[in-house]
Design a protein around this motif. Structure first.
Motif, PDB file in Angstrom:
ATOM      1  N   UNK A 248       0.826  -1.219   0.000  1.00 26.46           N
ATOM      2  CA  UNK A 248       0.000   0.000   0.000  1.00 26.46           C
ATOM      3  C   UNK A 248       0.858   1.266   0.000  1.00 26.46           C
ATOM      4  N   UNK A 249       2.126   1.100  -0.387  1.00 28.01           N
ATOM      5  CA  UNK A 249       3.021   2.234  -0.632  1.00 28.01           C
ATOM      6  C   UNK A 249       3.372   3.058   0.610  1.00 28.01           C
ATOM      7  N   UNK A 250       3.452   2.383   1.736  1.00 28.27           N
ATOM      8  CA  UNK A 250       3.951   3.036   2.936  1.00 28.27           C
ATOM      9  C   UNK A 250       5.165   2.254   3.441  1.00 28.27           C
ATOM     10  N   UNK A 251       5.923   2.884   4.345  1.00 28.60           N
ATOM     11  CA  UNK A 251       7.132   2.240   4.857  1.00 28.60           C
ATOM     12  C   UNK A 251       6.900   1.760   6.288  1.00 28.60           C
ATOM     13  N   UNK A 252       6.965   0.437   6.496  1.00 29.14           N
ATOM     14  CA  UNK A 252       6.798  -0.061   7.864  1.00 29.14           C
ATOM     15  C   UNK A 252       8.106   0.064   8.634  1.00 29.14           C
ATOM     16  N   UNK A 253       8.010   0.435   9.898  1.00 32.76           N
ATOM     17  CA  UNK A 253       9.202   0.506  10.749  1.00 32.76           C
ATOM     18  C   UNK A 253       8.931  -0.335  12.000  1.00 32.76           C
ATOM     19  N   UNK A 254       9.859  -1.227  12.307  1.00 34.66           N
ATOM     20  CA  UNK A 254       9.743  -2.035  13.524  1.00 34.66           C
ATOM     21  C   UNK A 254      10.920  -1.698  14.431  1.00 34.66           C
ATOM     22  N   UNK A 255      10.660  -1.634  15.703  1.00 30.71           N
ATOM     23  CA  UNK A 255      11.723  -1.302  16.658  1.00 30.71           C
ATOM     24  C   UNK A 255      12.055  -2.532  17.477  1.00 30.71           C
ATOM     25  N   UNK A 256      13.326  -2.660  17.839  1.00 36.36           N
ATOM     26  CA  UNK A 256      13.792  -3.867  18.499  1.00 36.36           C
ATOM     27  C   UNK A 256      13.071  -4.102  19.835  1.00 36.36           C
ATOM     28  N   UNK A 257      13.081  -3.127  20.704  1.00 37.46           N
ATOM     29  CA  UNK A 257      12.441  -3.323  22.008  1.00 37.46           C
ATOM     30  C   UNK A 257      11.016  -2.793  21.965  1.00 37.46           C
ATOM     31  N   UNK A 258      10.267  -3.279  20.971  1.00 34.24           N
ATOM     32  CA  UNK A 258       8.962  -2.712  20.625  1.00 34.24           C
ATOM     33  C   UNK A 258       7.939  -2.752  21.751  1.00 34.24           C
TER      34      UNK A 258
END
Ligand code: ATP
Ligand code: MG
Length: 270
Positions: A248-258
Motif C-alpha cells: 500500500x506504498x507506505x514504509x513499515x518501521x519495527x523497533x527492536x524493544x517494541x
C-alpha cells in the motif's frame, strides 16, 4: 535508581538502567501483579518510579511503597519511548503514524513535538491469543507464534485470485478477499493447527495494517511505526504487516524493544 513501569492490560513492563547506563527490560503478566510487587521490593536501590498504563491504579494499590511515584499519561509515555528508540536505532523520522499493538490496538500520529491519538481497534494481541486458544487450545504466546510460522493460509483464507479464477482480477490477486472465507466454500472439515494459527495472525495483522494505512493516507505520512509486545519475537506477524504496508506504498518501521516504549517513556519522564 529510577525505574519506569507500564502496567498494561496483559503485561506489566519494567525498564531500568544498569551501571553502564544501558536499558534493561522485564515483563510480568498483569494478571498476577504480586510478581511485580516482589520484584520491586527486592530492589532496595530504587529511589523513584515513573509509571504509566491502564493498570496503574491496580498496581499502586498493591505496592503501598513510600517512594516518589510519578504518573505519566500512557500516550505521552509511549511516544516519548518511541522517540528514544528511533534515535537509538538510527532512524530519523519526525512525522509518522505509530500503531501500538497491545492487548488492543491504539493508533497515534506524531508530527515533531506534537502527537495525537487518531484511532484504534479492539483487534490486537488479546484477539490473537484469544482466538488461538478457542480455536486450537493453545494459549502460550511463544508457542502460538512459533507454530504459526509453519502454517499456510491457503486452505482457509479466500484470496482475490480464488474468486476471479480464469479472469484478470480488478485488484491484486494475492490480496485477501475474505479472512477465513474459504471454510464454507470447500468441503474440508479438519484443519492443521499451524494453518489455523497462521490464518489468525493474518486476520489480526491485516485489520491493524488496513486501519493504520487509512490514517497514514489521511495524515500524509509515509511511515508507519508498529510497536507493542504482540510483535515481540513474532516474525510471522511482522511479515504480514510489512508486506501489506509496502504493497500500500507506505514504509513499515519495527523497533527492536517494541514492547517497552511505554516503560521507557515513563522512566525518561522522571
Ligand atoms: P494495552 O496496552 O492494550 O493495555 P498491554 O500493554 O498489556 O495492553 P502489550 O504488552 O504491548 O499490551 O502486548 C500484549 C500482547 O503481547 C498479548 O496480547 C500477546 O499477544 C503478546 N505477548 C507477548 N509476549 C507475551 C507473554 N509473555 N505473555 C502473554 N502475552 C504476550
Ligand atoms: Mg500497552
Amino acid at each position: 535508581k529510577t525505574i519506569g513501569i507500564d502496567a498494561g492490560g496483559t503485561l506489566t513492563k519494567v525498564a531500568y538502567l544498569n551501571d553502564q547506563n544501558e536499558f534493561q527490560f522485564k515483563a510480568f503478566p498483569s494478571k498476577d501483579l504480586s510478581m511485580v510487587k516482589e520484584w520491586i521490593e527486592s530492589f532496595p536501590e530504587i529511589e523513584e518510579i515513573g509509571i504509566t498504563g491502564g493498570r496503574t491504579e491496580q498496581l499502586l494499590s498493591k505496592l503501598k511503597i513510600n517512594k516518589p511515584i510519578d504518573y505519566v499519561v500512557e500516550f505521552d509515555a509511549t511516544i516519548k519511548g518511541v522517540k528514544y528508540l528511533l534515535k537509538k536505532e538510527g532512524h530519523n523520522i519526525q512525522k509518522s503514524i505509530i500503531t501500538n499493538v497491545g492487548t488492543g490496538t491504539s493508533i497515534h500520529y506524531m508530527d515533531n513535538e506534537k502527537h495525537v491519538r487518531v484511532g484504534g481497534t479492539g483487534i490486537g494481541g488479546g484477539t490473537l491469543t484469544g482466538l488461538a486458544t478457542i480455536i486450537t487450545g493453545l494459549s502460550d504466546f511463544k508457542e502460538i507464534t512459533e507454530i504459526a510460522k509453519q502454517g499456510k493460509r491457503e486452505f482457509i483464507d479466500l484470496f482475490v485470485k480464488d474468486i476471479f479464477e480464469g479472469m484478470e482480477p480488478p485488484i491484486e490477486g494475492h490480496l485477501t478477499a475474505s479472512n477465513f472465507g474459504k471454510v464454507n466454500l470447500l468441503n474440508n472439515t479438519s484443519y492443521k493447527i499451524p494453518d489455523l494459527l497462521a490464518t489468525i495472525q493474518a486476520l489480526v495483522g491485516e485489520v491493524i495494517t488496513t486501519l493504520s494505512i487509512q490514517y497514514a493516507d489521511m495524515k500524509n505520512s509515509e511511515t508507519i511505526i508498529y510497536i507493542g509486545s504482540t510483535l515481540a519475537n513474532n516474525e510471522h506477524l511482522k511479515e504480514v504487516i510489512a508486506n501489506y504496508t509496502i504493497l500500500k506504498k507506505h514504509t513499515p518501521v519495527f523497533l527492536k524493544d517494541c514492547g517497552f516504549s511505554g516503560a521507557i517513556g515513563a522512566l525518561l519522564n522522571k
